[in-house]
Write an enzyme that holds these catalytic residues in place. Structure first.
Site: not given
Length: 267
Positions: A10, A155, A159
């Site tokens: 998901a 990033h 993260k």
């Protein structure tokens, strides 16, 4: 037909993986996993991923899913990946792991269990990043110790691990090519009167912000010249395509620990 299950179905990466599996000839999604408290349990994995109904419901029963699976793809966290790896060993199934942030002890456990089943462990499944790995090795060998090496990675702000597994792997490749011990050469933080840079250092800088998928630059800095090798990820689709390619390649392989360099024939 290779039967594939996705853990973390998901999530953002899980959705990309499910879509990539649907679009890949010779692969069939047979399982979609989430944690026991997920509100998505019982939902059609294809609808959740946005690629249409697949008649595969999201489940938290790993053992049951593995019974109908050839390869499990796991992009989660080291602790979860290790538990899933242990389950794959019990069921004699293959696994592709894209999780990052493993401790040395956790990595040793992966090595140990890979003696029993085929395992792909790669910090980055992108074909482009793995081409960069090869270029970095060649550049370091050509340039030698006359160039300072610095690595900068960027990033998104969600993260959890830092530096990224890809950045660490880049540092390891450069260190190996230069005959250095990465763990002794890596410098993750500079502040204040920290003294002049030593020639052996491999600097590592981290940026976190917004929705950056991933960007890595390795600088080879000499006197009067600088070489930069950069990879920029524009979407997570390339990671998903690489992982699906790994799953296709892994089916039927002998037990052992493999990476994308094996899959791409770059070794």
């Amino acid at each position: 037909m290779i039967k594939v299950a996705v853990n973390g179905a998901a999530g953002r990466m899980g959705g990309r993986l499910i879509t990539a599996i649907k679009e890949t000839e010779g692969l069939q999604l047979t399982g979609a996993l989430e944690h026991a408290e997920s509100p998505m349990l019982g939902q059609d994995a294809g609808l959740t991923a946005g690629c249409g109904p697949l008649d595969v419901l999201i489940s938290s029963d790993l053992d049951e899913v593995l019974k109908a699976t050839d390869v499990l793809i796991d992009f989660t966290f080291p602790e979860v990946s290790l538990r899933n790896l242990e389950a794959c060993v019990r069921h004699d199934k293959s696994i592709v792991i894209g999780s990052t942030g493993f401790t040395p002890e956790q990595r040793a456990r992966v090595d140990e269990m890979a003696q029993n089943i085929p395992v792909v462990l790669a910090p980055n499944m992108s074909v482009g990043v793995n081409a960069c790995f090869k270029l970095l090795k060649e550049a370091a060998q050509i340039l030698g110790d006359g160039f300072d090496v610095e690595i900068v990675e960027l990033h998104h702000n969600k993260k959890k691990d830092s530096p990224s597994g890809t950045a660490v792997r880049m540092g390891e490749i450069v260190a190996d090519a230069l005959g250095r011990d990465y763990n002794k050469s890596a410098v993750y933080h500079r502040e204040g009167m920290c003294g002049a840079r030593t020639p052996e250092e491999i600097g590592m800088q981290t940026v976190r912000g917004g929705d950056i998928v991933g960007e890595h630059t390795v600088y080879f800095i000499g006197m009067g010249e600088r070489i930069e090798i950069t990879h920029r990820a524009m979407s997570r689709d390339m990671f998903a395509r690489g992982a699906v390619r790994a799953a296709s390649w892994l089916a039927g392989k002998a037990p052992g620990l493999y990476d994308m360099q094996d899959i791409l024939g770059l070794k």
